[in-house]
Scaffold this active site. Structure first.
Site, PDB file in Angstrom:
ATOM      1  N   HIS A 166      35.710  40.423  31.220  1.00 25.11           N
ATOM      2  CA  HIS A 166      34.879  41.686  32.593  1.00 25.11           C
ATOM      3  C   HIS A 166      36.017  43.375  31.970  1.00 25.11           C
ATOM      4  O   HIS A 166      36.395  43.392  31.785  1.00 25.11           O
ATOM      5  CB  HIS A 166      35.783  40.794  33.211  1.00 25.11           C
ATOM      6  CG  HIS A 166      35.245  39.827  33.726  1.00 25.11           C
ATOM      7  ND1 HIS A 166      36.304  39.325  34.107  1.00 25.11           N
ATOM      8  CD2 HIS A 166      34.616  38.901  33.152  1.00 25.11           C
ATOM      9  CE1 HIS A 166      36.257  37.622  34.028  1.00 25.11           C
ATOM     10  NE2 HIS A 166      34.828  37.767  33.369  1.00 25.11           N
ATOM     11  N   GLU A 169      37.966  45.882  33.626  1.00 24.14           N
ATOM     12  CA  GLU A 169      39.325  45.119  33.376  1.00 24.14           C
ATOM     13  C   GLU A 169      39.790  45.875  32.806  1.00 24.14           C
ATOM     14  O   GLU A 169      40.324  45.759  31.920  1.00 24.14           O
ATOM     15  CB  GLU A 169      39.398  44.068  33.496  1.00 24.14           C
ATOM     16  CG  GLU A 169      38.880  42.935  35.028  1.00 24.14           C
ATOM     17  CD  GLU A 169      38.729  41.082  34.835  1.00 24.14           C
ATOM     18  OE1 GLU A 169      39.436  41.447  34.003  1.00 24.14           O
ATOM     19  OE2 GLU A 169      38.139  41.124  35.850  1.00 24.14           O
ATOM     20  N   HIS A 259      43.956  40.156  30.838  1.00 22.12           N
ATOM     21  CA  HIS A 259      42.534  40.241  32.422  1.00 22.12           C
ATOM     22  C   HIS A 259      43.160  41.545  33.541  1.00 22.12           C
ATOM     23  O   HIS A 259      44.713  41.445  33.247  1.00 22.12           O
ATOM     24  CB  HIS A 259      42.094  39.126  32.929  1.00 22.12           C
ATOM     25  CG  HIS A 259      40.932  38.149  32.211  1.00 22.12           C
ATOM     26  ND1 HIS A 259      39.660  37.997  32.742  1.00 22.12           N
ATOM     27  CD2 HIS A 259      41.366  37.503  31.341  1.00 22.12           C
ATOM     28  CE1 HIS A 259      38.950  37.842  31.492  1.00 22.12           C
ATOM     29  NE2 HIS A 259      39.609  36.789  31.178  1.00 22.12           N
ATOM     30  N   GLU A 335      47.309  37.926  34.082  1.00 18.03           N
ATOM     31  CA  GLU A 335      46.383  39.515  34.828  1.00 18.03           C
ATOM     32  C   GLU A 335      47.402  40.232  35.439  1.00 18.03           C
ATOM     33  O   GLU A 335      47.868  39.645  35.436  1.00 18.03           O
ATOM     34  CB  GLU A 335      46.181  38.153  35.775  1.00 18.03           C
ATOM     35  CG  GLU A 335      44.908  37.168  35.868  1.00 18.03           C
ATOM     36  CD  GLU A 335      43.046  37.413  35.641  1.00 18.03           C
ATOM     37  OE1 GLU A 335      43.065  38.548  36.537  1.00 18.03           O
ATOM     38  OE2 GLU A 335      42.747  36.686  35.707  1.00 18.03           O
TER      39      GLU A 335
END
Length: 375
Positions: A166, A169, A259, A335
């Protein structure tokens, strides 16, 4: 007064900008997609007055919870970024700022430019242990690049890391920069010991097209790459197709997919509990990795994160779950927050490029402590 986004990763649409206290903006959608949240623009004005910038479509963005307690980032020199007063009323995101200089940049998170990406790759290849491999091209004609660090050998593990599936990010590529810098440090004992035991394949940017275009989540064709791993194609998701084929060629003993999460103000991991082949050994590896990371850095925690999948219910279109099932290996999504780490807050910069980079360096230590258990 001028507002511009005509640069690498720029994204904003000006609705109205007649006075400093009446600047109305909207974030553009990702190409061929309804996703939007990433913004990056420049304000030029020699008036040292309070500027009120309202992003009026924030309430319709991809992750509305991401705006709660969020503070936008600003920079005068594009190197040092700091948080600025930001409020969200459920529909509008309002940034209030009085500039000290004529030109200032604003962004959703500290940008990681395509030029810096190229520097990262080509400086890394100068190391004797590193090769820069080009797997093919993206839809916009950019290289899909992987850094191979170390050499294969008998009983050596194969470890893969990917980042920025993504593109918005950006903390993921800052993480990779720190990870790569440490892995290539010949004076670092952890790095040297690891390269005696493993070979690394590193993809610092899985989505270069989306990154340059200023997308939040998709590539040039509007594909969410982290939903393409079961059946990628060169037509819609060449990035995944090429990396996946390389993984099938090399094998994988460990995979980390890096991420950022819009809403949760913590660093955490998401595992493979729901894949069909999940067993006690896989569970033990996951728990060991988390325990090691908890012992290494207070930036990591395991209390807050995503709900775990029920047995057999994992979404195998995701990178980490597809790899975990395909190779029966330790496979985690890492994350990081867009906001701050609430367990260790920094009210000036929040979660930042530098903290992401340091976290990447810490993760190398965690890999060192688990590498012997991978097979």
């Amino acid at each position: 007064m001028q507002i511009s986004a005509q640069f690498d990763s720029g994204n904003i649409h000006v609705i109205e900008a007649d006075t400093p206290n009446n600047i109305i903006l909207e974030i553009n959608k990702d190409n061929q997609s309804d996703f939007f949240q990433w913004f990056h623009f420049k304000l030029n004005n020699n008036v040292r007055a309070e500027h009120i910038m309202t992003i009026r479509n924030a309430g319709k963005s991809a992750f509305v919870d991401g705006w709660e307690n969020y503070q936008a980032l600003a920079s005068y020199d594009r190197e040092h970024w700091f948080r600025v007063p930001t409020e969200f009323d459920g529909e509008n995101l309002t940034i209030t700022f009085t500039p000290d200089h004529d030109s200032v940049y604003f962004a959703y998170f500290t940008p990681y430019s395509y030029e810096r990406h190229q520097d990262l790759l080509h400086q890394a290849q100068l190391d004797v242990d590193c090769q820069l491999q080009v797997l093919g091209q993206t839809i916009d004609g950019r290289d899909m690049s992987v850094l191979k660090v170390g050499e294969e050998g008998e009983n050596k593990k194969v470890i893969w890391l990917t980042a920025r599936q993504h593109p918005g990010e950006t903390m993921a590529e800052w993480f990779m920069e720190g990870f790569i810098d440490r892995l290539l440090d010949e004076d670092d004992g952890v790095a040297r010991a690891l390269l005696n035991k493993a070979v690394f394949y590193l993809v610092p940017n899985m989505n270069p097209d989306g990154s340059v275009r200023g997308n939040l989540r998709t590539n040039a064709a509007g594909a969410n790459l982290n939903r393409e791993w079961a059946t990628p194609s060169m037509e819609t998701s060449p990035e995944v197709y090429l990396v996946r084929n390389k993984m099938l060629e090399t094998g994988v003993d460990m995979f980390l997919d890096i991420h950022g999460d819009e809403a949760l103000p913590y660093n955490f991991v998401a595992g493979c509990e729901g894949i069909p082949s999940y067993d006690e050994r896989h569970h033990s590896l996951e728990e060991s990795f988390k325990d090691i990371l908890l012992a290494i850095t207070p930036e990591f925690q395991d209390e807050f994160g995503y709900d775990k999948d029920e047995a057999g219910q994992a979404n195998l279109t995701l990178g980490a779950t597809w790899v975990g099932e395909q190779f029966k290996c330790l496979s985690y999504t890492i994350e990081m927050p867009f906001k701050d780490n609430d367990l260790l807050p920094d009210h000036s910069v929040g979660w930042s490029d530098n903290r992401s980079s340091l976290f990447g360096r810490d993760v190398l230590t965690a890999i060192y402590h688990i590498v012997d258990e991978l097979r």
